[in-house]
Design an enzyme around this catalytic site. Structure first.
Site, PDB file in Angstrom:
ATOM      1  N   GLU A  97      -3.452   7.513  -4.039  1.00 52.75           N
ATOM      2  CA  GLU A  97      -3.402   6.229  -3.326  1.00 52.75           C
ATOM      3  C   GLU A  97      -3.194   5.096  -4.323  1.00 52.75           C
ATOM      4  O   GLU A  97      -3.912   4.990  -5.317  1.00 52.75           O
ATOM      5  CB  GLU A  97      -4.703   6.019  -2.548  1.00 52.75           C
ATOM      6  CG  GLU A  97      -4.732   4.746  -1.718  1.00 52.75           C
ATOM      7  CD  GLU A  97      -6.033   4.605  -0.954  1.00 52.75           C
ATOM      8  OE1 GLU A  97      -6.003   4.759   0.277  1.00 52.75           O
ATOM      9  OE2 GLU A  97      -7.071   4.349  -1.588  1.00 52.75           O
ATOM     10  N   TYR A 108       0.849  -1.197   0.000  1.00 52.67           N
ATOM     11  CA  TYR A 108       0.000   0.000   0.000  1.00 52.67           C
ATOM     12  C   TYR A 108       0.877   1.237   0.000  1.00 52.67           C
ATOM     13  O   TYR A 108       1.851   1.335   0.766  1.00 52.67           O
ATOM     14  CB  TYR A 108      -0.894   0.012   1.241  1.00 52.67           C
ATOM     15  CG  TYR A 108      -1.694   1.283   1.431  1.00 52.67           C
ATOM     16  CD1 TYR A 108      -2.914   1.451   0.798  1.00 52.67           C
ATOM     17  CD2 TYR A 108      -1.225   2.321   2.230  1.00 52.67           C
ATOM     18  CE1 TYR A 108      -3.655   2.616   0.950  1.00 52.67           C
ATOM     19  CE2 TYR A 108      -1.953   3.487   2.401  1.00 52.67           C
ATOM     20  CZ  TYR A 108      -3.166   3.625   1.763  1.00 52.67           C
ATOM     21  OH  TYR A 108      -3.892   4.785   1.914  1.00 52.67           O
TER      22      TYR A 108
END
Length: 390
Positions: free
Chosen positions: A197, A109
């Site tokens: 993101e 992530y």
């Protein structure tokens, strides 16, 4: 302003960031041809909506043939996709992204976001990437590593390497990963993003680093520098009343209650919603008409407020600092006369020329209730809303 995954990936490619090969489609037949053109054993069919959690909601599926991709597209297009970010109403799927299947080794992530407490950007990374990153943040936040970015120097290479090592990447990929992260920061800065993101950030079995997903939000206040981004806006993904508000530069967010709020100033709006809740009511919106509460803007605001079928009463809470209360009051009365408002309206004015403003409201002959103070205004509007709902 939010954009779709496929749009974000096209932008990221301009900054040297690797993304899967993919084709955007809007029909099952196009999905069939896209799967054929990609020519991989497995393709991924991904619903394109402005929300996360698509995989858990059934919006991301694997297909092992062009025929299967067509069948999945047939079922997915037009479906109402519900995720934890859409709310129970869900979003209609109108566009799909057909992507090549990749040999996944590990998922990570990455994200860049503004930390409003410090006023600085933060680059976050976690080895626990994938669909459950929200659970990681809630229950094991120590698994998310953060690097604060000093504006004067930007995101430094040593910070990128530090994050790459924290992910547990192979040593021979550290520099490649660091370059990937620095390119992400460059993209964030040059696009005036408010959020970037990558989840998941993918390590393939053949040692490639790829942005398997991409979520990008732009800072609305910087869009004047990026006119080309306006074409990326998908009005189907936005609340119709919020779209209408943007035409008049009104800050409007629809909520689930039945008491509409019209205020000038974001801080006053938040306080107004809080005091409505304390009085036992539920706000139907956040609407800030700004410093120039002219009759035209007030009338536009009324139209938007009353466009919400759930509204049972309206609270107008204006502080007359730059703008005079009597001017606001005349705008309110004029707008109400033109629109023919059919729900109770409570008006609380404070500041410059407040007495004259209250007199204009009282003498208007309209269905207005004048309040003295915020507590009085909240109690009166909640009582009237309950009477209307009964």
């Amino acid at each position: 302003m939010k954009i779709h995954e496929y749009q974000g990936k096209e932008l990221l490619k301009n900054f040297g960031i690797a993304v899967p090969r993919g084709i955007t489609v809007r029909s099952p037949e196009e999905a069939f041809r896209a799967a054929k053109d990609l020519g991989t054993e497995v393709v991924v069919v991904k619903a394109q909506i402005h929300a996360g959690g698509r995989g858990k909601g059934g919006g991301v599926k694997l297909a092992r043939s062009a025929e299967e991709a067509q069948q999945i597209a047939q079922a997915m297009l037009g479906m109402n996709l519900v995720t934890h970010q859409t709310g129970p109403e869900g979003r209609e799927v109108r566009t799909l992204l057909i992507e090549e299947g990749l040999p996944i080794d590990k998922e990570f992530y990455l994200s860049i976001v503004l930390d409003r407490a410090t006023g600085r950007l933060v680059f976050m990374a976690s080895a626990a990437g994938g669909m459950d990153i929200e659970e990681v943040a809630a229950h094991t936040p120590e698994k998310i590593v953060k690097e604060t970015i000093v504006p004067a120097v930007g995101f430094r290479s040593f910070q990128a390497r530090k994050l790459a090592f924290a992910l547990g990447l192979p040593v021979d990929l550290i520099n490649q990963a660091a370059k990937f992260m620095q390119n992400l920061y460059t993209a964030y800065e040059q696009m005036d993003a408010s959020l970037l993101e990558i989840n998941p950030f993918l390590l393939t079995k053949d040692n490639r680093l790829i942005a398997l997903d991409a979520k990008i939000n732009f800072d609305d206040n910087a869009l004047f520098r990026h006119k080309e981004f306006l074409n990326l806006r998908d009005l189907n993904e936005e609340e119709p009343l919020e779209i209408e508000a943007s035409k008049y530069d009104l800050n409007y967010i629809k909520l689930d209650g039945n008491i509409a709020c019209m205020v000038n100033g974001a801080g006053l709006a938040m306080a107004t919603m809080d005091i409505i809740k304390l009085a036992g009511g539920e706000p139907a919106n956040f609407l800030d008409v700004g410093g120039g509460a002219s009759q035209e803007r007030v009338e536009a605001a009324f139209k938007i407020l009353l466009g919400d079928k759930n509204v049972r009463a309206v609270l107008i809470n204006i502080f007359g600092g730059i703008v005079r209360c009597d001017m606001v009051a005349r705008g309110v009365v004029g707008a109400a006369q033109n629109l023919g408002i059919g729900v109770p309206v409570v008006v609380r004015l404070e500041g410059t020329n407040v007495e004259e403003g209250q007199r204009v409201i009282r003498d208007s002959g309209m269905n207005f209730t004048v309040a003295n103070g915020m507590k009085d205004a909240a109690e009166k509007v909640v009582s009237l809303a309950k009477q209307q709902a009964a």
